[in-house]
Scaffold this motif. Structure first.
Motif, PDB file in Angstrom:
ATOM      1  N   GLN A 134       0.821  -1.209   0.000  1.00 28.84           N
ATOM      2  CA  GLN A 134       0.000   0.000   0.000  1.00 28.84           C
ATOM      3  C   GLN A 134       0.854   1.258   0.000  1.00 28.84           C
ATOM      4  O   GLN A 134       1.955   1.273   0.543  1.00 28.84           O
ATOM      5  N   VAL A 135       0.329   2.289  -0.640  1.00 28.30           N
ATOM      6  CA  VAL A 135       0.868   3.638  -0.526  1.00 28.30           C
ATOM      7  C   VAL A 135      -0.077   4.405   0.385  1.00 28.30           C
ATOM      8  O   VAL A 135      -1.299   4.261   0.268  1.00 28.30           O
ATOM      9  N   PRO A 136       0.435   5.200   1.337  1.00 20.88           N
ATOM     10  CA  PRO A 136      -0.468   5.915   2.241  1.00 20.88           C
ATOM     11  C   PRO A 136      -1.507   6.737   1.492  1.00 20.88           C
ATOM     12  O   PRO A 136      -1.191   7.443   0.534  1.00 20.88           O
ATOM     13  N   ALA A 137      -2.754   6.623   1.914  1.00 18.58           N
ATOM     14  CA  ALA A 137      -3.827   7.404   1.300  1.00 18.58           C
ATOM     15  C   ALA A 137      -3.859   8.827   1.818  1.00 18.58           C
ATOM     16  O   ALA A 137      -4.383   9.730   1.167  1.00 18.58           O
ATOM     17  N   PHE A 138      -3.265   9.024   3.000  1.00 22.60           N
ATOM     18  CA  PHE A 138      -3.294  10.367   3.569  1.00 22.60           C
ATOM     19  C   PHE A 138      -2.173  11.228   2.979  1.00 22.60           C
ATOM     20  O   PHE A 138      -1.201  10.740   2.424  1.00 22.60           O
ATOM     21  N   GLU A 139      -2.349  12.510   3.120  1.00 26.97           N
ATOM     22  CA  GLU A 139      -1.426  13.499   2.581  1.00 26.97           C
ATOM     23  C   GLU A 139      -0.049  13.375   3.234  1.00 26.97           C
ATOM     24  O   GLU A 139       0.073  13.207   4.442  1.00 26.97           O
ATOM     25  N   SER A 140       0.997  13.471   2.409  1.00 19.48           N
ATOM     26  CA  SER A 140       2.354  13.430   2.951  1.00 19.48           C
ATOM     27  C   SER A 140       2.690  14.767   3.603  1.00 19.48           C
ATOM     28  O   SER A 140       2.045  15.795   3.369  1.00 19.48           O
ATOM     29  N   SER A 141       3.735  14.748   4.409  1.00 20.84           N
ATOM     30  CA  SER A 141       4.201  15.989   5.027  1.00 20.84           C
ATOM     31  C   SER A 141       4.609  17.001   3.968  1.00 20.84           C
ATOM     32  O   SER A 141       4.360  18.207   4.110  1.00 20.84           O
ATOM     33  N   GLN A 142       5.209  16.523   2.882  1.00 19.67           N
ATOM     34  CA  GLN A 142       5.646  17.433   1.825  1.00 19.67           C
ATOM     35  C   GLN A 142       4.456  18.088   1.127  1.00 19.67           C
ATOM     36  O   GLN A 142       4.482  19.289   0.818  1.00 19.67           O
ATOM     37  N   GLU A 143       3.402  17.316   0.856  1.00 19.95           N
ATOM     38  CA  GLU A 143       2.213  17.890   0.231  1.00 19.95           C
ATOM     39  C   GLU A 143       1.556  18.909   1.163  1.00 19.95           C
ATOM     40  O   GLU A 143       1.074  19.961   0.716  1.00 19.95           O
ATOM     41  N   ARG A 144       1.535  18.586   2.437  1.00 17.38           N
ATOM     42  CA  ARG A 144       0.947  19.500   3.410  1.00 17.38           C
ATOM     43  C   ARG A 144       1.748  20.807   3.475  1.00 17.38           C
ATOM     44  O   ARG A 144       1.173  21.906   3.501  1.00 17.38           O
ATOM     45  N   THR A 145       3.068  20.696   3.502  1.00 17.53           N
ATOM     46  CA  THR A 145       3.903  21.893   3.525  1.00 17.53           C
ATOM     47  C   THR A 145       3.695  22.725   2.271  1.00 17.53           C
ATOM     48  O   THR A 145       3.649  23.963   2.327  1.00 17.53           O
ATOM     49  N   ALA A 146       3.547  22.062   1.122  1.00 18.66           N
ATOM     50  CA  ALA A 146       3.314  22.796  -0.126  1.00 18.66           C
ATOM     51  C   ALA A 146       1.993  23.565  -0.084  1.00 18.66           C
ATOM     52  O   ALA A 146       1.895  24.669  -0.632  1.00 18.66           O
ATOM     53  N   ARG A 147       0.981  22.989   0.550  1.00 15.67           N
ATOM     54  CA  ARG A 147      -0.287  23.715   0.689  1.00 15.67           C
ATOM     55  C   ARG A 147      -0.119  24.933   1.587  1.00 15.67           C
ATOM     56  O   ARG A 147      -0.710  25.983   1.347  1.00 15.67           O
ATOM     57  N   ARG A 148       0.689  24.801   2.639  1.00 17.56           N
ATOM     58  CA  ARG A 148       0.878  25.893   3.596  1.00 17.56           C
ATOM     59  C   ARG A 148       1.823  26.971   3.065  1.00 17.56           C
ATOM     60  O   ARG A 148       1.764  28.121   3.500  1.00 17.56           O
ATOM     61  N   LEU A 149       2.713  26.576   2.146  1.00 22.68           N
ATOM     62  CA  LEU A 149       3.676  27.523   1.566  1.00 22.68           C
ATOM     63  C   LEU A 149       3.504  27.535   0.047  1.00 22.68           C
ATOM     64  O   LEU A 149       4.381  27.119  -0.709  1.00 22.68           O
ATOM     65  N   PRO A 150       2.368  28.022  -0.448  1.00 24.20           N
ATOM     66  CA  PRO A 150       2.073  27.906  -1.880  1.00 24.20           C
ATOM     67  C   PRO A 150       2.996  28.724  -2.781  1.00 24.20           C
ATOM     68  O   PRO A 150       3.067  28.459  -3.987  1.00 24.20           O
ATOM     69  N   ARG A 151       3.707  29.686  -2.231  1.00 26.89           N
ATOM     70  CA  ARG A 151       4.595  30.516  -3.049  1.00 26.89           C
ATOM     71  C   ARG A 151       6.054  30.081  -2.958  1.00 26.89           C
ATOM     72  O   ARG A 151       6.930  30.729  -3.524  1.00 26.89           O
ATOM     73  N   ALA A 152       6.302  29.005  -2.271  1.00 30.42           N
ATOM     74  CA  ALA A 152       7.645  28.413  -2.225  1.00 30.42           C
ATOM     75  C   ALA A 152       7.687  27.188  -3.132  1.00 30.42           C
ATOM     76  O   ALA A 152       6.645  26.663  -3.542  1.00 30.42           O
ATOM     77  N   HIS A 153       8.890  26.747  -3.465  1.00 36.27           N
ATOM     78  CA  HIS A 153       9.073  25.538  -4.260  1.00 36.27           C
ATOM     79  C   HIS A 153       9.388  24.398  -3.287  1.00 36.27           C
ATOM     80  O   HIS A 153      10.543  24.227  -2.876  1.00 36.27           O
ATOM     81  N   VAL A 154       8.371  23.645  -2.913  1.00 30.77           N
ATOM     82  CA  VAL A 154       8.523  22.645  -1.856  1.00 30.77           C
ATOM     83  C   VAL A 154       8.955  21.308  -2.443  1.00 30.77           C
ATOM     84  O   VAL A 154       8.335  20.800  -3.386  1.00 30.77           O
ATOM     85  N   LEU A 155      10.007  20.744  -1.877  1.00 31.84           N
ATOM     86  CA  LEU A 155      10.532  19.450  -2.267  1.00 31.84           C
ATOM     87  C   LEU A 155      10.628  18.566  -1.026  1.00 31.84           C
ATOM     88  O   LEU A 155      10.512  19.035   0.102  1.00 31.84           O
ATOM     89  N   GLY A 156      10.853  17.296  -1.256  1.00 33.15           N
ATOM     90  CA  GLY A 156      11.132  16.359  -0.169  1.00 33.15           C
ATOM     91  C   GLY A 156      12.474  15.699  -0.401  1.00 33.15           C
ATOM     92  O   GLY A 156      12.834  15.380  -1.545  1.00 33.15           O
ATOM     93  N   ALA A 157      13.235  15.511   0.670  1.00 31.10           N
ATOM     94  CA  ALA A 157      14.523  14.809   0.587  1.00 31.10           C
ATOM     95  C   ALA A 157      14.921  14.373   1.986  1.00 31.10           C
ATOM     96  O   ALA A 157      14.445  14.923   2.980  1.00 31.10           O
TER      97      ALA A 157
END
Length: 231
Positions: free
Chosen positions: A109-132
């Motif tokens: 399974q892949v988690p159905a809930f939002e990842s931390s990176q997706e959540r951060t991107a929603r909160r910082l819509p004018r930044a270029h959000v990546l995960g690493a």
């Protein structure tokens, strides 16, 4: 080798300290941020060899071109960072912001809930959000090489330019970046994290002297096919 950069690392826990140390050792200027500026200042003085400065979170982010979030994010801090991260690359290191249900199977399974990176991107819509560094345990910053090779770091994100710059930045460190696809693939990376940590708890490999790097190397084999990447 990419030119040296000014980088903020927000968070003074094990991950933040480890990442800040290797960035400074590679010649980058590091602004270490904390809710307690005095704590960040003390840690930076201890670890930075003159290339690290400690300060408050907002000041650190405002001074840097790339911002690493080395903590489990909270809405209050993201609101504070929003005005000073517009147009900047923000790298979320968190693996998840909520626990999976008990019956979640990371093998299938892949988690159905939002990842931390997706959540951060929603909160910082004018930044270029990546995960690493989501599956880079803090211990790996002390010994990132295995058989002469750097530990793989899976990078996810939707902004091509920001991702290319981050991949180049990671290549200046003793790590090997892997382009793992778009931001939604952070959920797949999280599933692999859950798999490895469950194996760790079940078989107790940390207590028996096994090396985190061996398991991250296993992800280097397992994860690309799951993400649909070429071998």
């Amino acid at each position: 080798m990419t030119e040296t950069q000014s980088i903020a690392v927000i968070g003074t826990g094990n991950m933040g300290r480890g990442l800040a140390r290797v960035l400074a050792a590679a010649g980058h200027t590091v602004f270490l941020g904390s809710r307690e500026p005095e704590r960040a200042l003390a840690i930076a003085t201890e670890l930075g060899a003159g290339r690290m400065r400690g300060m408050g979170n907002v000041e650190a982010a405002s001074r840097a071109s790339t911002v690493f979030l080395a903590y489990h994010s909270n809405d209050t801090l993201l609101e504070e960072l929003a005005p000073v991260t517009e147009g900047k690359t923000v790298v979320d290191l968190s693996t998840y912001h909520e626990e999976p249900p008990p019956d979640f199977n990371p093998l299938t399974q892949v988690p159905a809930f939002e990842s931390s990176q997706e959540r951060t991107a929603r909160r910082l819509p004018r930044a270029h959000v990546l995960g690493a560094f989501q599956v880079t345990w803090a211990q790996l910053f002390d010994a990132p090489l295995l058989d002469g090779r750097g530990t793989p770091v899976f990078v996810v994100g939707d902004h091509a330019g920001a991702k290319a710059s981050l991949l180049a930045l990671i290549r200046t460190l003793p790590f090997e970046p892997v382009d793992a696809g778009g931001l939604q693939q952070a959920r797949t990376v999280a599933a692999m994290y859950f798999l490895v940590t469950r194996l760790a708890h079940r078989y107790g490999f940390r207590e028996h002297g096994h090396d985190w790097r061996t398991f991250v190397r296993a992800l280097d084999v397992l994860l690309p096919p799951v993400l649909g990447l070429a071998p």
